[in-house]
Design an enzyme around this catalytic site. Structure first.
Site, PDB file in Angstrom:
ATOM      1  N   ALA A 165     -64.977 -35.965  -3.210  1.00 52.22           N
ATOM      2  CA  ALA A 165     -64.720 -37.218  -2.505  1.00 52.22           C
ATOM      3  C   ALA A 165     -66.007 -37.853  -2.000  1.00 52.22           C
ATOM      4  O   ALA A 165     -66.099 -39.077  -1.896  1.00 52.22           O
ATOM      5  CB  ALA A 165     -63.756 -36.979  -1.346  1.00 52.22           C
ATOM      6  N   THR A 166     -67.012 -37.050  -1.672  1.00 56.13           N
ATOM      7  CA  THR A 166     -68.283 -37.618  -1.201  1.00 56.13           C
ATOM      8  C   THR A 166     -68.922 -38.477  -2.279  1.00 56.13           C
ATOM      9  O   THR A 166     -69.348 -39.612  -2.017  1.00 56.13           O
ATOM     10  CB  THR A 166     -69.248 -36.498  -0.764  1.00 56.13           C
ATOM     11  OG1 THR A 166     -68.714 -35.857   0.400  1.00 56.13           O
ATOM     12  CG2 THR A 166     -70.624 -37.053  -0.442  1.00 56.13           C
ATOM     13  N   ASN A 172     -59.740 -37.280   9.371  1.00 53.19           N
ATOM     14  CA  ASN A 172     -59.896 -35.844   9.146  1.00 53.19           C
ATOM     15  C   ASN A 172     -60.039 -35.032  10.424  1.00 53.19           C
ATOM     16  O   ASN A 172     -59.949 -33.802  10.389  1.00 53.19           O
ATOM     17  CB  ASN A 172     -61.106 -35.584   8.244  1.00 53.19           C
ATOM     18  CG  ASN A 172     -62.381 -36.193   8.793  1.00 53.19           C
ATOM     19  OD1 ASN A 172     -62.444 -37.403   9.038  1.00 53.19           O
ATOM     20  ND2 ASN A 172     -63.400 -35.388   8.989  1.00 53.19           N
ATOM     21  N   GLN A 194     -57.787 -36.742   2.805  1.00 49.46           N
ATOM     22  CA  GLN A 194     -56.852 -36.024   3.678  1.00 49.46           C
ATOM     23  C   GLN A 194     -55.406 -36.478   3.489  1.00 49.46           C
ATOM     24  O   GLN A 194     -54.511 -36.002   4.197  1.00 49.46           O
ATOM     25  CB  GLN A 194     -57.254 -36.230   5.146  1.00 49.46           C
ATOM     26  CG  GLN A 194     -58.569 -35.601   5.534  1.00 49.46           C
ATOM     27  CD  GLN A 194     -58.511 -34.090   5.649  1.00 49.46           C
ATOM     28  OE1 GLN A 194     -57.449 -33.492   5.753  1.00 49.46           O
ATOM     29  NE2 GLN A 194     -59.674 -33.454   5.650  1.00 49.46           N
ATOM     30  N   SER A 204     -60.255 -35.664  -3.402  1.00 49.59           N
ATOM     31  CA  SER A 204     -60.940 -34.381  -3.429  1.00 49.59           C
ATOM     32  C   SER A 204     -60.002 -33.315  -3.966  1.00 49.59           C
ATOM     33  O   SER A 204     -58.817 -33.295  -3.621  1.00 49.59           O
ATOM     34  CB  SER A 204     -61.393 -34.008  -2.011  1.00 49.59           C
ATOM     35  OG  SER A 204     -61.860 -32.677  -1.962  1.00 49.59           O
ATOM     36  N   THR A 253     -71.600 -34.014 -18.193  1.00 49.64           N
ATOM     37  CA  THR A 253     -70.605 -33.159 -18.831  1.00 49.64           C
ATOM     38  C   THR A 253     -69.503 -32.813 -17.840  1.00 49.64           C
ATOM     39  O   THR A 253     -69.761 -32.387 -16.715  1.00 49.64           O
ATOM     40  CB  THR A 253     -71.257 -31.863 -19.337  1.00 49.64           C
ATOM     41  OG1 THR A 253     -72.273 -32.196 -20.287  1.00 49.64           O
ATOM     42  CG2 THR A 253     -70.223 -30.948 -19.987  1.00 49.64           C
ATOM     43  N   CYS A 260     -68.381 -31.129   8.039  1.00 50.51           N
ATOM     44  CA  CYS A 260     -69.681 -31.753   7.810  1.00 50.51           C
ATOM     45  C   CYS A 260     -70.524 -31.818   9.079  1.00 50.51           C
ATOM     46  O   CYS A 260     -71.727 -32.047   9.010  1.00 50.51           O
ATOM     47  CB  CYS A 260     -69.491 -33.164   7.254  1.00 50.51           C
ATOM     48  SG  CYS A 260     -68.683 -33.175   5.645  1.00 50.51           S
TER      49      CYS A 260
END
Length: 389
Positions: free
Chosen positions: A76-77, A157, A185, A205, A243, A328
């Site tokens: 997700a980042t 979150n 979330q 995510s 890839t 985080c």
């Protein structure tokens, strides 16, 4: 007997579902589907590509969108970065104004700050309501015809507040702006039908939804312009070269398929666990819910324990795996910017602990956890009248 420590940090990461792990294992070794999905000159490559496309469809079906609108990322980042930076670069002619909020995930906040400081984008930072939601009125007051993009999360979150995506997206579109949502979330916690919502981009995510770490996706609605951030090979229709990790994609797809098979059951279980948790702590005094008591995400409760340092409380509760906020920011000694952002004092923010539940949380886990919490609080606040629930 339950296994210790009991896991109450599902908002940080979920365990991989065994059914997902089984699928992933089928795409790793010589006797499985191990080839490069971009190798179209032989059967192993075709089979790997097929696995990638099955995963793409499983994610798309969960969101009720076209599979061609799903772009694989490393998480997700990266999806947030691609959405914000890629969109603002590709749509400079639409305006150089971005609107977000002060309690977004760091992946959005830091990306918005980069755009503000390095690329000259004007950023408006919305302040949430006391329950952690962004009011449509606040967005309406900040938006203009020069706004290119609005980026607001679906579910916070740290406090579990749920934004009104329909109302917020309608306002963005009424002013000609695109609407990006961090949905990390949201999957498995709230209904999310993008065929019915004015959302142009949505970040996802794998590891927040019982899939593997290291894989995510960005939904990009057809005809939305986004410039790539990673070049080399033109994979993912030019949006994101590199890839593809077949085993991770197959795992994320399977994880989303499992949720999509019984979304109401997933949510109902979480609601039951959250309510049982709150009921078990109802006799605890000087303790407050940060964010919405009702109407928030069913997988999360953030509690402030007056007069007790959150880190000290966690050390006293060695039987539980919990956190004081976002993973985080877990190494930071400063108060959570989300909690201070919704109006908590620094002292109360530092006394807060986040508890989050998941698919594998049981009633027995909840009962043990509430007793552990009660005992720890009574030890650290011996002068209160707290009793067992």
């Amino acid at each position: 007997m339950p296994r210790f420590p009991l896991y109450f940090d599902y908002a940080a990461s979920t365990p991989v579902d065994p059914r997902v792990a089984d699928i992933m294992a089928q795409h790793l070794t010589l006797d499985g589907n191990y080839a490069n999905p971009a190798s179209r000159s032989h059967m192993p490559g075709w089979l790997a590509e097929q696995a990638v496309e099955i995963g793409r469809r499983q994610v798309a079906d969960t969101l009720k969108v076209d599979p061609r609108e799903i772009i694989w990322t490393s998480g997700a980042t990266e999806a947030d970065n691609l959405a914000l930076i890629g969109f603002m670069r590709a749509n400079a002619d639409r305006g150089r104004h971005l609107i977000t909020s002060i309690i977004e995930h760091k992946a959005v906040i830091d990306t918005a700050r980069y755009l503000e400081e390095e690329e000259g984008v004007r950023v408006t930072w919305l302040t949430p309501e006391a329950d952690g939601r962004i009011s449509p009125a606040a967005l309406e007051a900040a938006i203009s015809n020069e706004t290119a993009l609005v980026s607001l999360m679906a579910v916070n979150n740290e406090v579990g507040s749920i934004n009104d995506l329909k109302a917020l997206g309608d306002i963005a579109h009424a002013h000609g702006a695109a609407f990006h949502v961090d949905g990390a979330q949201a999957i498995g916690h709230i209904p999310l039908d993008l065929s019915q919502l004015p959302v142009d981009m949505l970040s996802l995510s794998g590891h927040k939804a019982y899939g593997p770490k290291g894989v995510g996706a960005l939904y990009i609605r057809r005809d939305t312009r986004v410039a790539p951030l990673i070049h080399g090979g033109g994979h993912e229709r030019g949006y994101r070269s590199g890839t593809l990790p077949t085993h991770q994609i197959a795992g994320m797809g399977k994880a989303f398929e499992i949720i999509n098979q019984n979304p109401d059951g997933e949510i109902a279980h979480l609601r039951d666990m959250r309510q049982r948790f709150l009921d078990g702590l109802q006799c605890l005094t000087a303790t407050h819910i940060n964010g919405p008591r009702d109407g928030g995400s069913p997988h999360l409760v953030n509690l402030a324990f007056e007069g007790i340092d959150g880190e000290t409380l966690m050390m006293e509760m060695k039987e539980l795996a919990v956190s004081t906020g976002s993973a985080c920011n877990s190494a930071s000694l400063t108060p959570s910017f989300v909690l201070t952002g919704i109006g908590l004092s620094p002292e109360l923010a530092l006394s807060s602990v986040r508890f989050s539940f998941g698919r594998f949380t049981t009633a027995e886990d909840i009962d043990v956890a509430t007793q552990v919490i009660m005992q720890a609080v009574r030890k650290l606040r011996p002068t209160t009248n707290d009793q067992h629930a």
